[in-house]
Scaffold this motif. Sequence first.
Motif, PDB file in Angstrom:
ATOM      1  N   ILE A   1      -0.657   2.428 -13.592  1.00 49.70           N
ATOM      2  CA  ILE A   1      -1.078   1.085 -13.112  1.00 49.70           C
ATOM      3  C   ILE A   1      -0.065   0.544 -12.143  1.00 49.70           C
ATOM      4  N   VAL A   2      -0.641   0.318 -10.835  1.00 52.55           N
ATOM      5  CA  VAL A   2       0.260  -0.369  -9.923  1.00 52.55           C
ATOM      6  C   VAL A   2      -0.059  -1.627  -9.503  1.00 52.55           C
ATOM      7  N   PHE A   3       0.286  -2.810  -9.753  1.00 54.07           N
ATOM      8  CA  PHE A   3      -0.119  -4.027  -9.399  1.00 54.07           C
ATOM      9  C   PHE A   3       0.908  -4.946  -8.788  1.00 54.07           C
ATOM     10  N   SER A   4       0.242  -6.078  -8.239  1.00 57.23           N
ATOM     11  CA  SER A   4       0.813  -7.066  -7.827  1.00 57.23           C
ATOM     12  C   SER A   4       0.138  -8.531  -8.158  1.00 57.23           C
ATOM     13  N   MET A   5       1.041  -9.444  -8.437  1.00 56.19           N
ATOM     14  CA  MET A   5       0.580 -10.565  -8.705  1.00 56.19           C
ATOM     15  C   MET A   5       1.586 -11.867  -8.359  1.00 56.19           C
TER      16      MET A   5
END
Length: 247
Positions: free
Chosen positions: A140-144
């Motif tokens: 999983i690769v995410f930004s927030m």
Amino acid sequence: MSKQNIYDNELFFENFKRLRGEELNFNDVIETPIILGMMPDLMDKKVLDIGCGMGQHAMQYIKMGAKSVLGIDISEKMLAFAKENNSAENIIYRRLAFEDLEEITETFDVITSSLAFDYVQDFGKLMKKIYNLLNVNGKIVFSMSHPISTAYDGVYDRYTRTENGKRLYANLHNYGIEGIRKIHWVVNGYELYHRTFSTLVNELVSAGFIIEECQESKLPEEIRKSNEDLFGGVIHQPDFIFFRCCK
Ligand SMILES: C[S@@+](CC[C@H](N)C(=O)[O-])C[C@H]1O[C@@H](n2cnc3c(N)ncnc32)[C@H](O)[C@@H]1O
């Protein structure tokens, strides 16, 4: 708040579309280069993009060699834009809230999300669902939004400034109190969730993930200096946080 869908509000959508389409915007200048740099090799990979919005990232993942991308989003307006402007044979856009991820019956090699997890009430629960949708060794690769950036009350200026308006310090408000925040962004009364850094890390670990990389938004000095009004805050406060984790 659960399952908010502000992107289908006419005024919000039009204003967001204008901002997102500007030549210099936080997504293209800050978010996208960092998240693309953290992606594993996408060649022949099955990708799920959660909160895919207008489809710019989905299209990019296809260009990077992904076998297929499923883009899900709660907003009809965002998906309509994606279908019109970022379509490809191997991209499917589907209207689905991330709260209902269990409706997806297939699994993926890479699950990604750009700036959509600000709206999730139960981050830990979502991470567990994502874990279950990943193949063995999937990522999983995410930004927030960064916890420092969401520790804001929307009432006072985000910065302490000098007399001539230059940003001196970023102000934090109730960093330790998690939960919903209402601020002014695009429209008044915009809602998002604030969580501390340790909550993000611990909930990723509790879901079973191994954290491989974490990044905070940064900008080349020449871009920041040449656009001080727009990007001058980046040096005081990271707007976004990024994780790459492995199952
Ligand atoms: C800031 S936009 C980012 C869009 C896109 N990922 C990008 O980087 O350009 C956030 C997106 O999350 C979507 N979103 C918000 N709540 C959601 C939910 N509960 N389920 C699925 N998508 C959601 C919004 O509709 C919107 O398209």
